[in-house]
Design a protein around this motif. Sequence first.
Motif, mmCIF file in Angstrom:
data_model
loop_
_atom_site.group_PDB
_atom_site.id
_atom_site.type_symbol
_atom_site.label_atom_id
_atom_site.label_comp_id
_atom_site.label_asym_id
_atom_site.label_seq_id
_atom_site.Cartn_x
_atom_site.Cartn_y
_atom_site.Cartn_z
ATOM 1 N N GLU A 1 5.652 -38.002 -24.336
ATOM 2 C CA GLU A 1 5.762 -36.569 -24.606
ATOM 3 C C GLU A 1 4.375 -35.948 -24.808
ATOM 4 O OE1 GLU A 1 8.000 -33.029 -25.003
ATOM 5 O OE2 GLU A 1 8.414 -34.975 -24.135
ATOM 6 N N ALA A 2 3.500 -36.641 -25.521
ATOM 7 C CA ALA A 2 2.140 -36.137 -25.737
ATOM 8 C C ALA A 2 1.397 -36.031 -24.406
ATOM 9 C CB ALA A 2 1.386 -37.033 -26.708
ATOM 10 N N ALA A 3 1.552 -37.027 -23.541
ATOM 11 C CA ALA A 3 0.890 -36.982 -22.232
ATOM 12 C C ALA A 3 1.429 -35.833 -21.386
ATOM 13 C CB ALA A 3 1.083 -38.315 -21.504
ATOM 14 N N ARG A 4 2.722 -35.619 -21.449
ATOM 15 C CA ARG A 4 3.340 -34.541 -20.671
ATOM 16 C C ARG A 4 2.846 -33.176 -21.145
ATOM 17 N NH1 ARG A 4 7.266 -30.971 -20.956
ATOM 18 N NH2 ARG A 4 7.977 -31.596 -23.024
ATOM 19 N N ILE A 5 2.832 -32.983 -22.453
ATOM 20 C CA ILE A 5 2.386 -31.702 -23.007
ATOM 21 C C ILE A 5 0.905 -31.485 -22.720
ATOM 22 C CG2 ILE A 5 1.985 -30.440 -25.163
ATOM 23 C CD1 ILE A 5 4.877 -30.394 -24.189
ATOM 24 N N LYS A 6 0.091 -32.523 -22.859
ATOM 25 C CA LYS A 6 -1.342 -32.389 -22.577
ATOM 26 C C LYS A 6 -1.556 -31.920 -21.146
ATOM 27 C CE LYS A 6 -5.777 -34.741 -22.610
ATOM 28 N NZ LYS A 6 -6.507 -35.965 -22.943
ATOM 29 N N GLN A 7 -0.844 -32.534 -20.228
ATOM 30 C CA GLN A 7 -1.017 -32.148 -18.822
ATOM 31 C C GLN A 7 -0.550 -30.714 -18.586
ATOM 32 O OE1 GLN A 7 -2.679 -34.206 -16.599
ATOM 33 N NE2 GLN A 7 -2.800 -32.213 -15.621
ATOM 34 N N GLU A 8 0.554 -30.333 -19.197
ATOM 35 C CA GLU A 8 1.039 -28.951 -19.061
ATOM 36 C C GLU A 8 0.020 -27.950 -19.599
ATOM 37 O OE1 GLU A 8 4.899 -28.207 -20.707
ATOM 38 O OE2 GLU A 8 5.860 -29.726 -19.472
ATOM 39 N N LEU A 9 -0.573 -28.257 -20.762
ATOM 40 C CA LEU A 9 -1.555 -27.354 -21.352
ATOM 41 C C LEU A 9 -2.831 -27.292 -20.528
ATOM 42 C CD1 LEU A 9 -1.063 -28.193 -25.139
ATOM 43 C CD2 LEU A 9 -0.330 -26.125 -23.923
ATOM 44 N N LEU A 10 -3.275 -28.431 -19.998
ATOM 45 C CA LEU A 10 -4.448 -28.429 -19.126
ATOM 46 C C LEU A 10 -4.189 -27.603 -17.867
ATOM 47 C CD1 LEU A 10 -5.621 -32.148 -19.418
ATOM 48 C CD2 LEU A 10 -6.908 -30.125 -20.140
ATOM 49 N N ASN A 11 -3.017 -27.777 -17.279
ATOM 50 C CA ASN A 11 -2.662 -27.006 -16.093
ATOM 51 C C ASN A 11 -2.629 -25.512 -16.390
ATOM 52 O OD1 ASN A 11 -2.409 -29.392 -14.677
ATOM 53 N ND2 ASN A 11 -0.180 -29.430 -14.751
ATOM 54 N N ALA A 12 -2.052 -25.147 -17.529
ATOM 55 C CA ALA A 12 -1.965 -23.736 -17.905
ATOM 56 C C ALA A 12 -3.355 -23.146 -18.143
ATOM 57 C CB ALA A 12 -1.103 -23.576 -19.154
ATOM 58 N N ALA A 13 -4.233 -23.910 -18.782
ATOM 59 C CA ALA A 13 -5.591 -23.429 -19.037
ATOM 60 C C ALA A 13 -6.340 -23.216 -17.726
ATOM 61 C CB ALA A 13 -6.341 -24.417 -19.927
ATOM 62 N N GLN A 14 -6.201 -24.155 -16.799
ATOM 63 C CA GLN A 14 -6.860 -24.011 -15.497
ATOM 64 C C GLN A 14 -6.295 -22.826 -14.727
ATOM 65 O OE1 GLN A 14 -6.270 -27.969 -13.939
ATOM 66 N NE2 GLN A 14 -8.340 -28.590 -14.501
ATOM 67 N N LYS A 15 -4.993 -22.675 -14.762
ATOM 68 C CA LYS A 15 -4.352 -21.564 -14.056
ATOM 69 C C LYS A 15 -4.802 -20.222 -14.632
ATOM 70 C CE LYS A 15 0.169 -19.941 -12.544
ATOM 71 N NZ LYS A 15 1.603 -20.194 -12.555
#
Length: 92
Positions: A23-37
């Motif tokens: 879950e932590a890995a999934r959320i981290k990736q989602e947040l990184l993607n959102a920040a880049q977007k």
Amino acid sequence: MRAEAAAQASLNPAIDDYGRAVEAARIKQELLNAAQKAGHRITPELEASIDATAQAYGDASADAQKLAETQDEAKEKPGNGPLFSKSLSADF
């Protein structure tokens, strides 16, 4: 997906972390993607903040799963049902 797979691969099968790492890995990736977007530059500080947030979310998710499991176990144990509660309160 790769981060989730890496998290799963790193887990010890003898220890149930209640999905915390995945879950932590999934959320981290989602947040990184959102920040880049959103056009943010991924700095070490931003990544550390995202990692801390993702870890906290993973911890909260795991705690919720543990609580649900504990509640389910309590319901299944003899003497923890409504009849037990009624008989206990009748003594007062």
